[in-house]
Enzyme design. Structure first.
Site, short mmCIF file in Angstrom:
data_model
loop_
_atom_site.label_atom_id
_atom_site.label_comp_id
_atom_site.label_asym_id
_atom_site.label_seq_id
_atom_site.Cartn_x
_atom_site.Cartn_y
_atom_site.Cartn_z
CD1 TRP A 36 37.28 95.61 53.10
CD2 TRP A 36 39.31 94.77 52.61
NE1 TRP A 36 38.20 96.15 53.97
CE2 TRP A 36 39.44 95.66 53.69
CE3 TRP A 36 40.45 94.14 52.13
CZ2 TRP A 36 40.67 95.93 54.30
CZ3 TRP A 36 41.67 94.39 52.73
CH2 TRP A 36 41.77 95.28 53.82
CG ASP A 45 41.90 88.50 53.02
OD1 ASP A 45 42.39 88.22 54.14
OD2 ASP A 45 41.51 89.65 52.72
CE LYS A 48 38.79 92.62 60.88
NZ LYS A 48 38.40 93.93 60.49
C1 LMR Z 1 36.32 96.30 57.42
O1 LMR Z 1 36.12 95.80 56.31
O2 LMR Z 1 35.53 97.09 57.96
C2 LMR Z 1 37.55 95.90 58.17
O3 LMR Z 1 38.23 94.90 57.50
C3 LMR Z 1 38.41 97.06 58.53
C4 LMR Z 1 39.19 97.59 57.38
O4 LMR Z 1 40.41 97.70 57.50
O5 LMR Z 1 38.60 97.93 56.35
#
Ligand code: LMR
Length: 396
Positions: free
Chosen positions: A130, A211, A246
């Site tokens: 991420w 996380d 979420k």
């Molecule tokens: C995502 O990965 O789409 C979500 O966790 C929203 C974000 O804040 O990036």
């Protein structure tokens, strides 16, 4: 004043989500940002939070500052949910928990605390990641690196590569892990792999930061917390960020928590003091509205059951959409391996498409996924799932 500062290129997730919004076509599919949609395409406002918000409004509480660590009932209920009410770490009060501004806020406070305590340690993050993990910890002054995580051939975790990379790290390195529903790939470790990894983390004296943004979206609320509970049972000291965005469909309320599992109660008290000091420096104390409602839901038997049912329904709908795409693609594009739809779990999956295919999907079909090929499954509905499968089949 700021001409010398590099302009912001935009966030890779929010940028594509905004492109989707700006697309005037009626027929379009939003698989960009991690938002849960109902089968009719709406974002749910859960009955349990509506009732809790109303009850809380009726109490007419004055809006005095919360303490830096947040609401006591929220922190306690969060510990029970994440660690289990009968877990030794919870019962012996060796966990320091603060209410934070979403999961992102928890990562930030945790990152600042880690960098203060271990200024020369670096952070290792899964590849792919991420993206915001690198930004958040970089912003805390921590150098971030990648460990091997995903094998596109098997569409699963490259566990051998991951273990080999972590095995080389210096003591007290920070390791960012996702206990469930890995973002962006949806590929998770098995229970046996977690057990093996925990031994390595302990032997190499690494500091895990877990996380958990999707508790309940994988196998279940307790099952998804396996890694956290097993790590606490094994006696590791580590950090956990969790988010209610979420699983409560409560994105804008910014409700999360940071927990630090310590060796004993005295260490947890000391750690809580350090966390409070960081909170005071960054935002002083958290807001009350969303946190009060969540605490009410988690501590009221009826509201809690209603929420557990909501989470189960969200999980089931994601599962159904995964199955539907898998089945349709097996017919429409038998040469394309879509097994990832059923092998992976949670909100996201990695399609393995090239950027060229991804851009074609956007331009020709109005199907929006991230540049990495990540799709957010709940953007699929009974109505658009066939169209999605047909569009995908047309580009592969
Ligand atoms: C995502 O990965 O789409 C979500 O966790 C929203 C974000 O804040 O990036």
């Amino acid at each position: 004043m700021f001409e010398h500062v590099a302009p912001y290129a935009g966030d890779p997730i929010f940028r594509v989500a905004a492109q989707y919004q700006a697309d005037p076509r009626e027929k379009k599919v939003n698989l960009t940002i991690g938002l849960y949609f109902e089968d009719d395409g709406s974002v749910p406002l859960l009955a349990c939070t509506q009732i809790a918000e109303q009850r809380w409004a009726e109490q007419k509480q004055p809006r005095v500052y919360l303490s830096m660590e947040g609401l006591e009932s929220y922190r306690n209920a969060t510990q029970q949910l994440v660690f289990g009410a009968d877990h030794e770490a919870y019962l012996s009060q060796r966990i320091a928990t603060i209410q934070t501004l979403g999961g992102t806020g928890a990562l930030k406070v945790g990152g600042d605390l880690l960098h203060e305590a271990y200024p020369t340690s670096q952070m290792w993050i899964s590849d792919p990641a991420w993206d915001n993990h690198h930004s958040i910890f970089g912003g805390c002054g921590i150098t971030t690196n990648k460990y091997r995580y995903f094998d596109p051939q098997t569409q699963a975790v490259d566990f051998t590569g991951m273990m080999a990379d972590l095995d080389t790290l210096p003591e007290y390195s920070f390791v960012l892990l996702h206990p469930c529903c890995h973002n962006p790939t949806g590929a998770d470790l098995s229970v046996e792999q977690w057990d093996e990894l925990i031994v390595l983390l302990q032997q190499k004296k690494l500091i895990p930061f877990l996380d958990m943004a999707y508790q309940g979206f994988g196998q279940g609320l307790d099952e998804d917390a396996y890694a956290i509970r097993a790590m606490a049972s094994a006696g590791l000291e580590f950090l956990v960020a969790n988010s209610f965005s979420k699983n409560f469909s409560y994105y804008a309320e910014r409700c999360g928590a940071l927990s630090v599992v310590c060796k004993d109660k005295a260490a947890a008290e000391l750690t809580l003091g350090k966390l409070k000091a960081w909170v005071r420096k960054i935002y002083s104390n958290p807001p009350v509205h969303g946190g009060a409602a969540i605490a009410m839901v988690l501590t009221d038997d009826e509201l809690y059951q209603s929420w557990v049912n909501d989470v189960a329904a969200m999980r089931a709908r994601i599962h159904t959409m995964r199955q539907a795409v898998h089945q349709q693609l097996a017919q429409l594009a038998p040469h394309y391996d879509a097994d990832y739809m059923i092998k992976q779990q949670g909100m996201f999956s990695y399609t393995g498409l090239s950027l060229e295919q991804i851009l074609r999907l956007r331009e020709e079909f109005g199907v929006y996924m991230l540049d990495s090929g990540r799709i957010s499954i709940p953007g699929l509905t009974t109505e658009n799932v066939e169209y999605y499968a047909q569009s995908l089949a047309a580009v592969v």
